[in-house]
Design an enzyme around this catalytic site. Structure first.
Site, PDB file in Angstrom:
ATOM      1  CD  GLU A   1      -3.223  -0.849   2.046  1.00  0.00           C
ATOM      2  OE1 GLU A   1      -3.370   0.216   2.655  1.00  0.00           O
ATOM      3  OE2 GLU A   1      -3.923  -1.851   2.237  1.00  0.00           O
TER       4      GLU A   1
HETATM    5  C1  LIG Z   1       3.408  -9.501   0.495  1.00  0.00           C
HETATM    6  C2  LIG Z   1       2.897  -8.541  -0.498  1.00  0.00           C
HETATM    7  C3  LIG Z   1       1.534  -8.417  -0.728  1.00  0.00           C
HETATM    8  C4  LIG Z   1       1.059  -7.561  -1.725  1.00  0.00           C
HETATM    9  N1  LIG Z   1      -0.282  -7.540  -2.015  1.00  0.00           N
HETATM   10  C5  LIG Z   1      -0.693  -6.866  -3.125  1.00  0.00           C
HETATM   11  C6  LIG Z   1      -2.036  -6.971  -3.594  1.00  0.00           C
HETATM   12  O1  LIG Z   1      -2.857  -7.647  -2.989  1.00  0.00           O
HETATM   13  N2  LIG Z   1      -2.375  -6.319  -4.724  1.00  0.00           N
HETATM   14  C7  LIG Z   1      -1.500  -5.551  -5.407  1.00  0.00           C
HETATM   15  O2  LIG Z   1      -1.867  -5.006  -6.433  1.00  0.00           O
HETATM   16  N3  LIG Z   1      -0.225  -5.401  -4.981  1.00  0.00           N
HETATM   17  C8  LIG Z   1       0.204  -6.054  -3.876  1.00  0.00           C
HETATM   18  N4  LIG Z   1       1.500  -5.929  -3.456  1.00  0.00           N
HETATM   19  C9  LIG Z   1       2.412  -5.072  -4.192  1.00  0.00           C
HETATM   20  C10 LIG Z   1       2.892  -3.866  -3.395  1.00  0.00           C
HETATM   21  O3  LIG Z   1       1.910  -2.888  -3.354  1.00  0.00           O
HETATM   22  C11 LIG Z   1       4.195  -3.409  -4.082  1.00  0.00           C
HETATM   23  O4  LIG Z   1       5.172  -4.332  -3.678  1.00  0.00           O
HETATM   24  C12 LIG Z   1       4.580  -2.020  -3.746  1.00  0.00           C
HETATM   25  O5  LIG Z   1       3.732  -1.133  -4.411  1.00  0.00           O
HETATM   26  C13 LIG Z   1       6.025  -1.711  -4.119  1.00  0.00           C
HETATM   27  O6  LIG Z   1       6.362  -2.148  -5.391  1.00  0.00           O
HETATM   28  P1  LIG Z   1       7.743  -2.956  -5.601  1.00  0.00           P
HETATM   29  O7  LIG Z   1       7.803  -4.022  -4.585  1.00  0.00           O
HETATM   30  O8  LIG Z   1       7.816  -3.339  -7.018  1.00  0.00           O
HETATM   31  O9  LIG Z   1       8.873  -1.912  -5.232  1.00  0.00           O
HETATM   32  P2  LIG Z   1       9.538  -0.817  -6.187  1.00  0.00           P
HETATM   33  O10 LIG Z   1       8.471  -0.004  -6.827  1.00  0.00           O
HETATM   34  O11 LIG Z   1      10.520  -1.507  -7.056  1.00  0.00           O
HETATM   35  O12 LIG Z   1      10.284   0.114  -5.155  1.00  0.00           O
HETATM   36  C14 LIG Z   1      11.575  -0.195  -4.627  1.00  0.00           C
HETATM   37  C15 LIG Z   1      11.958   0.892  -3.635  1.00  0.00           C
HETATM   38  O13 LIG Z   1      12.026   2.156  -4.295  1.00  0.00           O
HETATM   39  C16 LIG Z   1      11.271   3.130  -3.590  1.00  0.00           C
HETATM   40  N5  LIG Z   1      10.760   4.108  -4.532  1.00  0.00           N
HETATM   41  C17 LIG Z   1      10.065   3.903  -5.670  1.00  0.00           C
HETATM   42  N6  LIG Z   1       9.777   5.075  -6.260  1.00  0.00           N
HETATM   43  C18 LIG Z   1      10.290   6.059  -5.488  1.00  0.00           C
HETATM   44  C19 LIG Z   1      10.338   7.483  -5.532  1.00  0.00           C
HETATM   45  N7  LIG Z   1       9.776   8.176  -6.493  1.00  0.00           N
HETATM   46  N8  LIG Z   1      10.960   8.137  -4.541  1.00  0.00           N
HETATM   47  C20 LIG Z   1      11.549   7.461  -3.537  1.00  0.00           C
HETATM   48  N9  LIG Z   1      11.526   6.129  -3.421  1.00  0.00           N
HETATM   49  C21 LIG Z   1      10.920   5.436  -4.380  1.00  0.00           C
HETATM   50  C22 LIG Z   1      10.180   2.345  -2.888  1.00  0.00           C
HETATM   51  O14 LIG Z   1       9.719   3.041  -1.737  1.00  0.00           O
HETATM   52  C23 LIG Z   1      10.928   1.077  -2.517  1.00  0.00           C
HETATM   53  O15 LIG Z   1      11.607   1.274  -1.310  1.00  0.00           O
HETATM   54  C24 LIG Z   1       1.972  -6.771  -2.461  1.00  0.00           C
HETATM   55  C25 LIG Z   1       3.338  -6.863  -2.186  1.00  0.00           C
HETATM   56  C26 LIG Z   1       3.808  -7.746  -1.237  1.00  0.00           C
HETATM   57  C27 LIG Z   1       5.273  -7.840  -1.019  1.00  0.00           C
END
Ligand SMILES: Cc1cc2nc3c(=O)[nH]c(=O)nc-3n(C[C@H](O)[C@H](O)[C@H](O)COP(=O)(O)OP(=O)(O)OC[C@H]3O[C@@H](n4cnc5c(N)ncnc54)[C@H](O)[C@@H]3O)c2cc1C
Length: 820
Positions: free
Chosen positions: A503
């Protein structure tokens, strides 16, 4: 004499600015003052420089007050500059910015929070039905869950737990009773998740997801009557297991950048040719996906043949798709750390869905992003903050108890100052986290959808959870590290990154969203200025002029307020209460003015470039966060009936927050975009130096003492969590803690008489001797024996044979078909 006039003039200007007297009235007062002076001045000699400076002041005031003049001289000229220097905002960013409502965040940005308004907000309370549900089915479910069995042996929720959740309609907490749901308030929803999380995270996450942002929430707000009537009763009864798929491999934090697509076309459905969408998607990390029967899906709609008659790219759209639809790939699992809730990918290739599967029907095509953003705030304030607070409360409860039971160097480890420090951090943070949770829930139950505050809550309460559990792990040391049925900490520790990531991952939330969205939405004038500057119509210039000059007045007033409050250490403002917390109300008012003034200057100096200054934005976010958190702490103390015994928690939380606010502001000023100005601003907002320091050792000791004994303050701090009275990992600690406290006097008597401290290895011999020599009674002897035996059991950790370990491996890779 002119010095006297100058002083009167300065004092008047400062008072008018401090009290935010409107410009016209200020002008009238200044004119009155000047006339009075003119009448008197023939009595005295007035030097020419003084007349000249008076003239300048008069011209400036007229320039500021007479609208056509100030437009000609100032605002019309700034209008074009403002248009150019505004940040570019994409449509999806704009929808995210516009989402939700503004609440106490606006008071903070005003620089002059109206405390009486806050104190009128009702205290949190549950209905009888909600409380009965918590004391009944939720308590029972907590008793049914066995953390070790679920996470390490089965790696899934057992069938009886799934059945229980469905039977008691726990997937339908947000669904109205008319559709067969429980229709719980946000407070009850949060209380259920918090209690479940204090027992088993997997169960809590499984229950929380259908009640957060997903099919249920979207249907309630945007579904057609037909969709609501069909799905809501089925979701409430648990006949449908929903999931919501937004994230894809290429689009995580930048979810709107997804490549998942739906092409508008005609296709076969129910034996007829109908208008619909042909979909292709690749989603991952989707909670409940492996067992879902109903897939909520976000994708971008394209209409190359313009069948909907609008444009080719129609934007993000949400649909509900039964998972047995041909072409859907779903069922395999990811394995998140520390918890074994269902989570996995889903892919779709050439999947045709009729148009009425779009949530809200065809007319909602392209509105998906806005729908998601609008619905995000409520869920984001409820579920993850409840998980975070449960972590804090359990850390407080278990660490206090363990630190009293566990002895080293013959005394409870909780008595060492080194352990008091983390105990105090856990206690103070948990008090603050729970205060913010409760205040925000009350706002939501009053109909607010606070976008910025929900982001604060999500970030702070999941981060606070991480810090509390880290401290708890350090206090428990080896006991926390060795996994097995007797470990009650390890899974929460392992699972920490989950709530940090979902989220809105925390780094992004802190450095981009909280202050960025707050400054635009909660600032009294900035959004009005931006709207006017974006509007090309000539009349927009008038609106721009009004917003601009109100903004200038706002900045000037906050500068004066920050300075005056700094010089008087907050005494220039009044507190809405008396007693030990009055000082903190005044300090927060002071820091609101300092924050508002500083952030305005940063925004003015950086303009559109601010968007890329994430370090500054992150520090300003920290200030905003702690102004909100400390507000919540003060409100909670009032709601609790001002219990004096809780003051150590409050003082720790407030001192810590004020110190963070000060350090973060200092960080902004040290890195101010224009050299030199930072030092000037520092002089204005901290004219007598840096006033705040970390919580004192005495406060820290007082908080630790509360956690190391049984008392009402501790009960209030941990209220709402599951306290096991069974022979399980946590139940044994509660029992041993109680016995340790009860047996203290007798153990001290034995040590004094026999000159040897009691422990669980020597207690049989010492107790026998003490009874024989009349040092303790037989009744006391029984208590000491029970206490030492209970301590021995708590201190033990698990061990496994090679065969048992091999057995776990086999269990871990049981086929997915068993699930749910
Ligand atoms: C256990 C689990 C359950 C989940 N459940 C759902 C679900 O039910 N439905 C769904 O749709 N999604 C779900 N998600 C997805 C979750 O919302 C995403 O993992 C999350 O949005 C982050 O995406 P990412 O992991 O690809 O990280 P990335 O987007 O690759 O980010 C990596 C890092 O970069 C940082 N970052 C990115 N952009 C910026 C910026 N502009 N400035 C500073 N920092 C930045 C982030 O904060 C993070 O620390 C789930 C994820 C997990 C792990």
């Amino acid at each position: 004499m002119e010095i006297l006039y100058f002083l009167i003039l300065t004092f008047t200007v400062l008072s008018l600015a401090y009290n935010r007297v409107p410009l016209l009235m200020s002008m009238a007062i200044m004119i009155g003052l000047t006339i009075a002076w003119t009448e008197l001045r023939h009595l005295f000699y007035v030097p020419s420089w003084f007349r000249f400076s008076n003239g300048i002041i008069a011209v400036t005031l007229i320039g500021f007050t007479v609208t056509p003049l100030r437009r000609l001289l100032i605002s019309d000229r700034l209008y074009s500059w403002f248009r150019k220097s505004m940040p570019t905002v994409s449509e999806t960013e704009q929808q995210a910015l516009d989402a939700g409502t503004v609440w106490w965040d606006a008071e903070i940005f005003s620089g002059r929070p109206r405390w009486r308004k806050l104190l009128k907000v009702p205290a949190p309370a549950l209905t009888e039905k909600e409380q009965a549900f918590l004391d009944g089915p939720v308590e029972e479910l907590c008793r049914m869950t066995d953390d070790w069995e679920i996470c390490d042996k089965h790696r899934r929720l057992p069938d009886n737990i799934w059945r229980f959740i469905r039977e008691h309609r726990m997937f339908g907490m947000i669904i109205p009773e008319a559709y067969g749901g429980l229709q719980f308030s946000a407070q009850a929803n949060s209380a259920v998740v918090m209690k479940l999380a204090s027992s088993n995270l997997t169960t809590a996450i499984t229950v929380m997801v259908p009640n957060s942002l997903g099919p249920g929430e979207l249907l309630l707000h945007y579904g057609t009557e037909e969709q609501k009537n069909h799905y809501l009763p089925r979701l409430a009864r648990g006949e449908e297991i929903p999931c919501f798929a937004l994230t894809s491999p290429s689009a995580g934090s930048d979810a709107a950048g997804m490549n998942d697509v739906g092409i508008v076309c005609k296709g076969e459905y129910g034996g007829r040719k109908v208008l619909g969408l042909r979909l292709k998607w690749n989603k991952r990390y989707i909670t409940l996906a492996p067992v879902a029967t109903l897939l909520g899906l976000a994708f971008k709609v394209k209409d190359p043949d313009q069948l909907l008659g609008k444009s080719e790219d129609l934007g993000i759209t949400c649909a509900l798709i039964p998972t047995d639809t041909p072409g859907i790939e779903i069922g395999t699992r990811h394995m998140p750390v520390g918890a074994v809730f269902m989570n996995g990918p889903t892919r779709g290739e050439d999947v045709f869905i009729p148009m009425d599967w779009v949530i809200g029907g065809q007319e909602r095509v392209g509105q998906g992003w806005s729908m998601l953003m609008q619905s995000l705030a409520a869920g984001r304030s409820i579920s993850l903050p409840a998980l975070g607070t449960a972590g804090g409360k359990m850390s407080a409860l278990m660490s206090g108890a363990y630190a009293r039971i566990r002895k080293q160097f013959n005394i409870p480890i909780g008595n060492f100052e080194g352990i008091e420090e983390p105990l105090a951090r856990i206690g103070g943070r948990t008090y603050r986290m729970d205060s913010a949770r409760m205040l925000t829930l009350v706002a939501i139950d009053q109909g607010e959808r606070p976008g910025v505050l929900s982001a604060i809550l999500k970030y702070q309460l999941t981060e606070g959870n991480r810090r509390c559990i880290n401290d708890a792990m350090d206090i428990h040391a080896g006991k926390g590290i060795i996994t097995g049925p007797s470990n009650y900490l390890a899974h929460s520790y392992q699972a920490l990154p989950i709530s940090i990531t979902v989220e809105g991952a925390n780094i992004l939330t802190r450095s981009l969203i909280i202050f960025g969205q707050g400054a635009i939405r909660a600032h009294p004038w900035l959004l009005k200025e931006m709207k006017a500057a974006r509007d090309p119509r000539p009349e927009a210039r008038k609106a721009f002029d009004k917003a601009l000059f109100s903004h200038v007045g706002h900045v000037f007033s906050n500068m004066v307020r920050a300075l005056v409050l700094g010089l008087t250490r907050g005494l220039a403002t009044s507190a809405p209460v008396s007693g030990p917390t009055a000082r903190y109300f005044r300090e927060v008012t002071r820091m609101c003015a300092a924050f508002s003034f500083t952030s305005d200057l940063v925004l003015v100096l950086l303009g559109g470039k601010f968007k890329f200054k994430e370090r500054l934005s992150g520090r300003l976010a920290d200030v905003l966060i702690h102004l909100y958190m400390s507000t919540a702490v003060l409100k909670r103390f009032e709601d609790d009936g001002r219990p004096e015994a809780d003051l150590p928690f409050l003082i720790w939380a407030m001192d810590d927050s004020l110190c963070i606010i000060q350090e973060s502001l200092n960080g902004v000023l040290k890195n101010f975009p224009v050299p030199g100005i930072g030092r000037l601003v520092k002089w204005i907002i901290f004219p007598l130096g840096m006033p705040y320091s970390q919580p004192s050792d005495r406060t820290s000791k007082n908080v630790a003492k509360l956690l190391l004994s049984e008392n009402e303050s501790r009960d209030r701090l941990v209220s709402g969590v599951y306290i096991s009275d069974q022979d399980d990992a946590s139940g044994r600690v509660h029992a041993a803690f109680h016995l340790a406290l009860t047996s203290t006097n007798a153990e001290n008597a034995i040590r004094n008489a026999l000159n040897e401290p009691v422990n669980y290895e020597n207690y049989r011999r010492l107790v026998q001797k003490a009874v024989e020599s009349g040092v303790i009674t037989e009744e006391q002897a029984t208590t000491v024996r029970l206490a030492q035996e209970a301590a021995r059991v708590v201190i033990e950790v698990d061990e496994f044979t090679r065969e048992e370990i091999e057995g776990f491996k086999e269990q871990a890779f049981r086929p997915v078909a068993d699930s749910g």
